[in-house]
Design an enzyme around this catalytic site. Sequence first.
Site, mmCIF file in Angstrom:
data_model
loop_
_atom_site.group_PDB
_atom_site.id
_atom_site.type_symbol
_atom_site.label_atom_id
_atom_site.label_comp_id
_atom_site.label_asym_id
_atom_site.label_seq_id
_atom_site.Cartn_x
_atom_site.Cartn_y
_atom_site.Cartn_z
ATOM 1 N N LYS A 139 24.973 1.197 6.937
ATOM 2 C CA LYS A 139 25.306 2.500 6.349
ATOM 3 C C LYS A 139 26.550 2.388 5.466
ATOM 4 O O LYS A 139 26.650 3.046 4.420
ATOM 5 C CB LYS A 139 25.536 3.525 7.462
ATOM 6 N N GLU B 79 26.120 3.857 -3.103
ATOM 7 C CA GLU B 79 26.129 5.258 -3.552
ATOM 8 C C GLU B 79 27.306 5.520 -4.487
ATOM 9 O O GLU B 79 27.168 6.210 -5.503
ATOM 10 C CB GLU B 79 26.211 6.157 -2.317
#
Length: 301
Positions: free
Chosen positions: A173, A180
């Site tokens: 993550k 991102e």
Amino acid sequence: MKLGMIGLGRMGANMAQRLVSGGHEVVGFDPRPEARKDLEGRGAESADSLARLVAKLPAPRTLWLMVPSGEITDATLASLRPLLAPGDTVIDGGNSNYRDTQRRAQTFDAEKIHYIDCGTSGGVWGLTGGYSLMIGGGEAPVERLRSIFETLAPAKDQGWGRVGPVGSGHFTKMIHNGIEYGLMQAYAEGFSILQHKSEFGLDLHQVAEIWRYGSVVRSWLLDLTAAALEKNPAMTGIAPFVSDSGEGRWTVAEAIELNVSAPVITLSLLERLRSRDADSFADKLLAAMRNQFGGHAIKST
């Protein structure tokens, strides 16, 4: 299956609601009475303390944490651990640093309590669209909780999986969020160039809508960008201040430790830091240097 949810912020409450809609029983705890009341309105039970939460769960108990990373997670786990028994499972669904996760897991493993880390992506849209779940932990406890992950994910066979041992979920993550950062920065820079080409009078929302279909740069982030440009084309009233929650920093640090070149992610993080300096001393000094060696004019404030 009945499970406990600790931390009823917007994402935690939405996850609890999705679980209830999928046929699971949920008991939630949050120190804020209004959060517990909101949870009850979503069809779940609530408890006003960790002890009462644990008491409402059948053994072996499963508790999902959705609290901020760092000291709050450590404090919550320290209060929770004496209430649990061998065979219980704790899932950290927040954005904890994977090294902290590995440390915490050792403490719980010593008491034969399963510890699972679940990197969770989906934000406010996860309630309806499902969450991307990157899971780290033992094979047996993860498999036992399969129905929970299948309910939270976009589909039973999509958007979730056990990626490795404890810590690997949060590590995955972390890298996800680093990527991102780079994607968001690229979109922001591209649209800024379009906006500065004033002679064409480009409609940025129109361009975003065109790119959303058939283009190689189409993505969910572009969908969200298009929605933002439709609502506020000039970004009126928005300060040029971009926060970061830590995952980008951790990603860059990990890249350095592993001797991996990650210039895009690193620069996107630095741009976020730069956005916070409204009165940049560095830029003032640069202007002064240009004046010193080349006699270039300095703009006064």
